[in-house]
Design a protein around this motif. Structure first.
Motif, PDB file in Angstrom:
ATOM      1  N   ALA A  84      40.197  46.432  42.054  1.00 42.52           N
ATOM      2  CA  ALA A  84      40.983  45.387  42.711  1.00 42.52           C
ATOM      3  C   ALA A  84      42.443  45.454  42.271  1.00 42.52           C
ATOM      4  CB  ALA A  84      40.402  44.020  42.379  1.00 42.52           C
ATOM      5  N   PRO A  85      43.401  45.029  43.113  1.00 42.62           N
ATOM      6  CA  PRO A  85      44.815  45.013  42.731  1.00 42.62           C
ATOM      7  C   PRO A  85      45.031  44.204  41.457  1.00 42.62           C
ATOM      8  CG  PRO A  85      44.588  44.641  45.083  1.00 42.62           C
ATOM      9  CD  PRO A  85      43.205  44.603  44.520  1.00 42.62           C
ATOM     10  N   ALA A  86      45.762  44.779  40.516  1.00 43.48           N
ATOM     11  CA  ALA A  86      45.965  44.145  39.210  1.00 43.48           C
ATOM     12  C   ALA A  86      46.740  42.838  39.315  1.00 43.48           C
ATOM     13  CB  ALA A  86      46.690  45.112  38.273  1.00 43.48           C
ATOM     14  N   GLU A  87      47.539  42.672  40.381  1.00 43.42           N
ATOM     15  CA  GLU A  87      48.350  41.461  40.538  1.00 43.42           C
ATOM     16  C   GLU A  87      47.501  40.205  40.699  1.00 43.42           C
ATOM     17  OE1 GLU A  87      48.780  44.251  42.063  1.00 43.42           O
ATOM     18  OE2 GLU A  87      50.867  44.892  41.871  1.00 43.42           O
ATOM     19  N   ALA A  88      46.195  40.366  40.972  1.00 42.29           N
ATOM     20  CA  ALA A  88      45.317  39.216  41.143  1.00 42.29           C
ATOM     21  C   ALA A  88      44.806  38.679  39.809  1.00 42.29           C
ATOM     22  CB  ALA A  88      44.136  39.589  42.037  1.00 42.29           C
ATOM     23  N   PHE A  89      45.226  39.278  38.696  1.00 44.72           N
ATOM     24  CA  PHE A  89      44.686  38.930  37.385  1.00 44.72           C
ATOM     25  C   PHE A  89      45.806  38.638  36.390  1.00 44.72           C
ATOM     26  CE2 PHE A  89      41.778  41.621  39.657  1.00 44.72           C
ATOM     27  CZ  PHE A  89      40.518  41.100  39.394  1.00 44.72           C
ATOM     28  N   VAL A  90      45.480  37.814  35.405  1.00 43.57           N
ATOM     29  CA  VAL A  90      46.347  37.572  34.256  1.00 43.57           C
ATOM     30  C   VAL A  90      45.527  37.838  33.001  1.00 43.57           C
ATOM     31  CG1 VAL A  90      47.698  35.888  32.969  1.00 43.57           C
ATOM     32  CG2 VAL A  90      47.734  35.861  35.467  1.00 43.57           C
ATOM     33  N   ASP A  91      45.944  38.814  32.214  1.00 42.82           N
ATOM     34  CA  ASP A  91      45.201  39.204  31.010  1.00 42.82           C
ATOM     35  C   ASP A  91      43.744  39.493  31.332  1.00 42.82           C
ATOM     36  OD1 ASP A  91      47.522  38.814  29.562  1.00 42.82           O
ATOM     37  OD2 ASP A  91      47.012  36.737  29.051  1.00 42.82           O
ATOM     38  N   GLY A  92      43.531  40.131  32.457  1.00 42.17           N
ATOM     39  CA  GLY A  92      42.186  40.528  32.845  1.00 42.17           C
ATOM     40  C   GLY A  92      41.351  39.457  33.497  1.00 42.17           C
ATOM     41  N   VAL A  93      41.897  38.234  33.646  1.00 37.02           N
ATOM     42  CA  VAL A  93      41.156  37.130  34.251  1.00 37.02           C
ATOM     43  C   VAL A  93      41.763  36.811  35.617  1.00 37.02           C
ATOM     44  CG1 VAL A  93      40.452  34.726  34.012  1.00 37.02           C
ATOM     45  CG2 VAL A  93      40.627  36.180  31.982  1.00 37.02           C
ATOM     46  N   MET A  94      40.909  36.698  36.641  1.00 40.26           N
ATOM     47  CA  MET A  94      41.408  36.457  37.995  1.00 40.26           C
ATOM     48  C   MET A  94      42.106  35.103  38.076  1.00 40.26           C
ATOM     49  SD  MET A  94      39.392  36.612  41.677  1.00 40.26           S
ATOM     50  CE  MET A  94      38.892  38.312  41.400  1.00 40.26           C
ATOM     51  N   ILE A  95      43.245  35.065  38.756  1.00 38.81           N
ATOM     52  CA  ILE A  95      43.988  33.832  38.979  1.00 38.81           C
ATOM     53  C   ILE A  95      43.104  32.848  39.755  1.00 38.81           C
ATOM     54  CG2 ILE A  95      45.997  32.847  40.143  1.00 38.81           C
ATOM     55  CD1 ILE A  95      47.402  35.566  39.631  1.00 38.81           C
TER      56      ILE A  95
END
Length: 452
Positions: A84-95
């Motif tokens: 999945a696109p990395a931009e959907a996550f913060v520190d490995g956790v989905m926004i």
């Protein structure tokens, strides 16, 4: 957008924590005849929120290894996303907001995208299908005052136009109005962004930022991060009907072929004699630099649909406060009318929509060539086919299926009366020159040819 990817597992956010075996089977990758590919492409679009490409085919190819699987566990279900696109996550956790929208995708694909579930043989059935899809998404809320403003406009707009959409959204929010758009970037994002500030100032803590889309367009116009209520309708016709049924006032900002399609759809409906007494606030607006743009739109409407169509809207240039005040007064009139006529505040049942505007149009080369673009018919019937013509151009510009069809068979060919084709050619050419067909910096190759 970079190519970094993330693998993750997530649980449902707020809903869909229990599915039947039949529903689960529809979304499994190895189940023949299921909805998996549709689910995958829409899920990728949501995970790519903030993507500034408007090429649906390119997004699917950029993340061709992306996969999403439904995991069934004793305590419920989980989604496993891979690549999945990395931009959907913060520190490995989905926004959180993206996770919510992801399960909205799952809900709508399961509920609203099998044709046999919603027979649409006539106008009443088509409207009933739209209502049930919106109700299932909890978009139809009881006991609320009319306050939803639909904002239409292009994804590819100039900076001063985008800033103006934010100012209008800010003024709408100050007046307690919520925002509904096509959920993408540009003129779809700006009003929502402006309203978030004024909603905060007014302590309007339950602001609604509604995004209505459909599978063919979502990959090219990924939901912007502000959307907090997302609904994916099965096709463009149901998406457009959803707008006019749930909206209480309408604002049109500068845009391209997609915005022209929306304008023609709406005017075609408003030109139906049955809808003449229904109040329907409609404003075209933009900054001073957009004055010429709206003059071109107004001229095209006058030539093709006539003065009666021009009387259904106001053009307000560079005055966001007047736009918002006009909307507020117009929605007050809508409320009074619906109260008097005992019509629902949350769904415009009295609006008549001809079945021609509800039947799904497949923009292939044959169907585009057979459109009746002539004046030997009532204005609202001509509007229906003009709407289809612009819908096909949108498909050829940004939709995966349309782009592939153009690559294989060449441009769509549209033919009709010279009195229609010449102003249409002039309008489309102005969209190209103003870079409204594709994002700035993207070379545009016309997907259409006009034959007089």
């Amino acid at each position: 957008m970079n190519n970094k990817v993330v693998d993750s597992r997530i649980s449902p956010v707020g809903h869909l924590d229990a599915l039947s075996r039949g529903e689960i089977n529809k979304l499994l990758k190895n189940n023949q005849g299921n909805l998996y590919q549709l689910f995958r492409s829409c899920a990728l679009a949501v995970l790519a929120s903030g993507n500034y490409s408007d090429d649906g085919k390119a997004l699917l190819e950029q993340y061709k290894d992306f996969d999403i699987q439904l995991l069934v566990q004793e305590r419920g279900i989980k989604l496993e996303v891979m690549g999945a696109p990395a931009e959907a996550f913060v520190d490995g956790v989905m926004i959180n907001g993206i996770a919510e929208l992801l399960f909205s995708v799952m809900r709508d694909i399961l509920y609203g995208h099998e044709k046999q579930s919603f027979p649409c043989a006539n106008s009443e059935q088509a409207t009933d299908a739209v209502f049930k899809i919106l109700r299932n998404a909890k978009l139809i809320r009881p006991n609320i005052e009319p306050n939803v403003v639909v904002c239409w406009g292009g994804h590819s707009i100039r900076r001063e136009e985008y800033n103006y959409t934010k100012k209008v959204g800010y003024e709408l929010g100050l007046r307690g109005l919520d925002i509904c758009t096509g959920c993408g970037p540009g003129a779809m994002k700006g009003p929502m962004k402006g309203a978030t500030i004024s909603h905060a100032k007014q302590r309007h803590t339950d602001g609604r930022y509604i995004g209505l889309t459909e599978p063919g367009i979502i990959a090219a116009e990924s939901p912007n991060p502000i959307v907090n209520e997302l609904v994916i309708l099965p096709d463009i016709e149901k998406r457009l009907e959803a707008f006019v049924r749930v909206g209480h006032g309408f604002i049109v900002f500068p845009g391209g072929a997609g915005t022209a399609e929306e304008i023609l759809y709406l005017l075609g409906i408003l030109l139906d004699p049955a809808n003449e007494p229904i109040p329907f606030p409609l404003v075209f607006t933009g900054p001073e630099s957009a004055r010429e743009y709206f003059q071109q739109i107004d001229d095209f409407i006058g030539i093709t649909l006539g003065e009666k169509a021009q009387h259904r809207y106001q053009i307000i240039i560079d005055d966001q406060q007047q736009v918002a005040a006009t909307m507020r007064q117009g929605i007050n009139d809508v409320r009074a009318f619906r109260k008097r006529e005992a019509d629902a505040y949350n769904f415009n049942w009295l609006l008549r929509i001809d079945h021609d505007f509800q039947q799904p149009f497949e923009p292939d080369h044959q169907n585009m060539a057979e459109l009746k673009l002539n004046k030997d018919q009532p204005a609202h019937k001509l509007a229906a086919d003009l709407r289809r013509a612009f819908s096909g151009i949108v498909a050829g510009n940004v939709k995966d299926q349309g782009i592939r069809a153009i690559e294989q068979h060449g441009p769509f060919k549209l033919q009709g009366d010279t009195a229609i084709m010449e102003p249409m050619d002039k309008l489309l050419q102005s969209f190209v020159e103003q870079q409204r067909m594709k994002l700035p910096g993207t070379e545009y190759h016309p997907c259409y040819q006009l034959v007089k």
